[in-house]
Design a protein around this motif. Sequence first.
Motif, PDB file in Angstrom:
ATOM      1  N   ASN A  20       0.785  -1.243   0.000  1.00 44.56           N
ATOM      2  CA  ASN A  20       0.000   0.000   0.000  1.00 44.56           C
ATOM      3  C   ASN A  20       0.818   1.296   0.000  1.00 44.56           C
ATOM      4  OD1 ASN A  20       0.736   0.489   2.685  1.00 44.56           O
ATOM      5  ND2 ASN A  20      -1.131  -0.507   3.482  1.00 44.56           N
ATOM      6  N   ARG A  21       2.071   1.279  -0.456  1.00 44.56           N
ATOM      7  CA  ARG A  21       2.740   2.569  -0.638  1.00 44.56           C
ATOM      8  C   ARG A  21       2.286   3.094  -1.992  1.00 44.56           C
ATOM      9  NH1 ARG A  21       8.779   4.174   0.656  1.00 44.56           N
ATOM     10  NH2 ARG A  21       8.956   6.094  -0.523  1.00 44.56           N
ATOM     11  N   THR A  22       1.428   4.128  -1.951  1.00 41.11           N
ATOM     12  CA  THR A  22       0.832   4.625  -3.177  1.00 41.11           C
ATOM     13  C   THR A  22       1.920   5.223  -4.059  1.00 41.11           C
ATOM     14  OG1 THR A  22      -0.718   5.446  -1.567  1.00 41.11           O
ATOM     15  CG2 THR A  22      -1.321   5.710  -3.874  1.00 41.11           C
ATOM     16  N   THR A  23       1.830   4.998  -5.335  1.00 44.77           N
ATOM     17  CA  THR A  23       2.769   5.663  -6.236  1.00 44.77           C
ATOM     18  C   THR A  23       2.010   6.729  -7.008  1.00 44.77           C
ATOM     19  OG1 THR A  23       2.389   3.832  -7.723  1.00 44.77           O
ATOM     20  CG2 THR A  23       4.477   3.846  -6.538  1.00 44.77           C
ATOM     21  N   ILE A  38       3.536  15.224 -10.887  1.00 48.06           N
ATOM     22  CA  ILE A  38       2.618  16.364 -10.787  1.00 48.06           C
ATOM     23  C   ILE A  38       1.559  16.122  -9.712  1.00 48.06           C
ATOM     24  CG2 ILE A  38       1.127  15.535 -12.684  1.00 48.06           C
ATOM     25  CD1 ILE A  38       1.885  19.197 -11.969  1.00 48.06           C
ATOM     26  N   GLN A  39       1.133  14.855  -9.599  1.00 50.61           N
ATOM     27  CA  GLN A  39       0.155  14.521  -8.555  1.00 50.61           C
ATOM     28  C   GLN A  39       0.787  14.712  -7.182  1.00 50.61           C
ATOM     29  OE1 GLN A  39      -0.549  10.525  -9.926  1.00 50.61           O
ATOM     30  NE2 GLN A  39      -2.603  11.074 -10.676  1.00 50.61           N
ATOM     31  N   LEU A  40       2.041  14.224  -7.076  1.00 48.72           N
ATOM     32  CA  LEU A  40       2.742  14.317  -5.801  1.00 48.72           C
ATOM     33  C   LEU A  40       2.937  15.778  -5.380  1.00 48.72           C
ATOM     34  CD1 LEU A  40       3.986  12.515  -3.660  1.00 48.72           C
ATOM     35  CD2 LEU A  40       6.148  12.644  -4.882  1.00 48.72           C
ATOM     36  N   ILE A  41       3.369  16.602  -6.365  1.00 49.69           N
ATOM     37  CA  ILE A  41       3.612  18.018  -6.065  1.00 49.69           C
ATOM     38  C   ILE A  41       2.325  18.686  -5.586  1.00 49.69           C
ATOM     39  CG2 ILE A  41       4.188  20.260  -7.104  1.00 49.69           C
ATOM     40  CD1 ILE A  41       6.197  18.680  -8.881  1.00 49.69           C
ATOM     41  N   THR A  42       1.229  18.417  -6.270  1.00 49.30           N
ATOM     42  CA  THR A  42      -0.053  19.023  -5.897  1.00 49.30           C
ATOM     43  C   THR A  42      -0.461  18.621  -4.484  1.00 49.30           C
ATOM     44  OG1 THR A  42      -0.662  18.800  -8.207  1.00 49.30           O
ATOM     45  CG2 THR A  42      -2.419  19.392  -6.678  1.00 49.30           C
ATOM     46  N   LEU A  43      -0.340  17.331  -4.192  1.00 47.29           N
ATOM     47  CA  LEU A  43      -0.722  16.857  -2.855  1.00 47.29           C
ATOM     48  C   LEU A  43       0.175  17.455  -1.777  1.00 47.29           C
ATOM     49  CD1 LEU A  43      -1.486  13.096  -3.614  1.00 47.29           C
ATOM     50  CD2 LEU A  43      -3.124  14.820  -2.826  1.00 47.29           C
ATOM     51  N   ALA A  59      -5.840  12.515   3.673  1.00 52.03           N
ATOM     52  CA  ALA A  59      -5.755  11.252   4.403  1.00 52.03           C
ATOM     53  C   ALA A  59      -5.897  10.069   3.456  1.00 52.03           C
ATOM     54  CB  ALA A  59      -6.838  11.218   5.480  1.00 52.03           C
ATOM     55  N   VAL A  60      -6.715  10.247   2.424  1.00 51.06           N
ATOM     56  CA  VAL A  60      -6.952   9.162   1.462  1.00 51.06           C
ATOM     57  C   VAL A  60      -5.782   9.035   0.489  1.00 51.06           C
ATOM     58  CG1 VAL A  60      -8.546   8.318  -0.291  1.00 51.06           C
ATOM     59  CG2 VAL A  60      -9.431   9.498   1.699  1.00 51.06           C
ATOM     60  N   PHE A  61      -5.155  10.163   0.144  1.00 52.83           N
ATOM     61  CA  PHE A  61      -3.970  10.137  -0.729  1.00 52.83           C
ATOM     62  C   PHE A  61      -2.745  10.522   0.092  1.00 52.83           C
ATOM     63  CE2 PHE A  61      -7.554  11.109  -3.543  1.00 52.83           C
ATOM     64  CZ  PHE A  61      -7.405  10.097  -4.489  1.00 52.83           C
ATOM     65  N   PRO A  62      -2.221   9.598   0.890  1.00 58.55           N
ATOM     66  CA  PRO A  62      -1.169   9.962   1.841  1.00 58.55           C
ATOM     67  C   PRO A  62       0.171  10.249   1.147  1.00 58.55           C
ATOM     68  CG  PRO A  62      -1.539   7.603   1.887  1.00 58.55           C
ATOM     69  CD  PRO A  62      -2.544   8.160   0.930  1.00 58.55           C
ATOM     70  N   THR A  63       0.902  11.197   1.697  1.00 56.79           N
ATOM     71  CA  THR A  63       2.218  11.523   1.144  1.00 56.79           C
ATOM     72  C   THR A  63       3.289  11.532   2.231  1.00 56.79           C
ATOM     73  OG1 THR A  63       1.656  13.849   1.445  1.00 56.79           O
ATOM     74  CG2 THR A  63       1.381  12.966  -0.764  1.00 56.79           C
TER      75      THR A  63
END
Lengths: 167, 526
Positions: A4-7, A11-16, A142-146
Amino acid sequence: MHHNRTTYKPIQLITLMLLRFLIGWHLLYEGISKFLIPNWTSAGFLKESQWIMSGVSHWIVSNPKVLIIVDILNTWGLIAIGLGLIIGLFTRVAAISGAILLLVYFMNNAPITGIEYSIPTEGNNLVVNRTLIEAIALFALAVFPTGSIFGLDALFYKAKLKKITKE
Amino acid sequence: MSKDNNRRQTQNSNEKNTQSRRTMLKAMAGIPVLGLFAYELMEKKSFDRSKGNHLIKELGLDDIQPPTRISTSGEVDLLRIGIIGFGNRAGQLANGLGFIHPVTMENWRKNERLNNWLEQESLNVAITGICDVFDLHAENGLATAKNELLAGGAKHSGLPVKRYRTYLEMLTDSSIDAVIIATPDHHHARITIDAIQAGKHVYLEKSLCHTEEELYEVYDVVRNSNRVFQLGHQITQNVVFQQAKEIIRKNILGKISIIETTSNRNTADGAWIRHLDANGNPKPGNLQSIDWKQWLGNSPEVPFTIDRFYNWTKFFDYDTGMLGQLFTHEYDAINQLLRIGIPKSAVASGGIYYWKDNREIPDVLHAVFEYPEKELTLMYSASLASSRSRGRVIMGHDASMELGGTITITADNNSTRYKQKIQDGTIETDAPMLTVSSGSGSIDAVTSATEKYYASRGLTSTFINGRRIDITHLHLKEWIDCIRHGGTPSVDIEKSFEEGVTVLMAHKSYLEKRRVEWDPVLRKIV
């Protein structure tokens, strides 16, 4: 492989990450400014409460001891949540508790048609206001954890991973 | 083979090291953000501080400290006090002295007020005499004075508490050192005169007197004695009030030419209709339990009614209505601050416009007092039929000060002194420039929107983190300290006299429907 380590795409990562830093920044300063104002109290805000939380809030105001505890929890809760979001420590817990706290604020001060508050509000709101949006944004974080990618949670994550691979 | 293996292992561990270094760096991603936050926070703090401090410093208010209170020094003799008139107010005065009625004690126990009261400093006094014409009130007084639970952890003196049938009987008793007078107003001057002549120190509830003749007599008697006299205007004891004095002294407001004081009440109780209990039944009392003749004193003989006994304020035979009951506090506050003294002239008008009962006193009243020598006007505007909140405002050319439980100072749009600061935005005129709240007791320049909002609504003093101290207690303490160690109380006979003249001028003006003047040579109202 990795459980469950989301990849994410960059651009998604930067936004989050941006969203996490900004909300963390906002809540941290809300907490710190309450801490800095001498004799700050939530009494004025709670007295205004009119919707579904009004019973609880008015009870809090009428009990000086409870009010002091609520004020301390609120101030330090905001500081802890803000710090957690920024440095990425217990990020998911911070995001969920932040969301709940903001929902409580919202329910005390909801812009429902027919309810009027004497404390002036920022902007024009119909049922939805910025507090509600920020609360839902925290749920999204919380749903898209970083935290375990960019944040101190990564260290815990790594330790956990090691343990699992050893086993 | 082994060489190859070794190389692979080194490579592996190198990769691992790089990997863990990368994880470490990524884990620290939030730290620079936090650093930036801390930097911005410091910037803001130092900006706010310099903005606020700058203003406070420039106004010369930076050296004002919240006053510290001297507590009663160690060994003092027990002071034996008699209370004359034990109605509602006397109960509060007894609380201020450190005594409590058993029923009040139980009520306060339920709402936490008791603990706060128990922390009140002990004044080392005993209430040893009670005098009231009404049996029920006298019994309340006895129960209060005998209650063993005292504030400040004090031990009850164990001295007996005596009920006196007349106040003269109490005054002849040498075991009483001092008296507190809390009767209806038509007795005030007479009892004070007799008490001082009997050698007792006097704490008198407002107002000082009811007629001009009494005023001059009580003034002479008190002034020529060495007894300590204090009139019951406790506002001066408020910490906030001491700060207001400093602000006036430092001339923050500029030239003051107009002062507006008000009373704003809109309830039956506030309009002195008090003869019914919570269920709408008449309160206790009849000719068997009340010595009516003694209650009337020198006032005209009229039949006893429950209405007259409890609602005496409504009738001119016993007091001067809002002037004596409410304006006295307003006048005292202003006179303590500005020492305005006796006005040159007074005009008063009003009427009975709302409470259409048998009252004689007006329920809407205005009075205007001129001080040509001080170059200012004092106004009083009062209503018993609207509680729209109007403050007590001292207006100067440069700023105005609203003085209540908090002090709010707002710069004037057209101020000369603050012109530059208003232009460059250091001072805003649509929000308070300075506030003083009783909570902190310190002076803050208003910087945040929330503070501005609560300050303007007067909400800042509702919740106080520190200890809440009863100002009536402090006022009594000042009187007692002066009895023990010498000195002059805040509301001495001089200020009381000035107040008495001012009130009677407005009263005379209202009754005679004309402008009256004070003749300083003849020393009388003309």
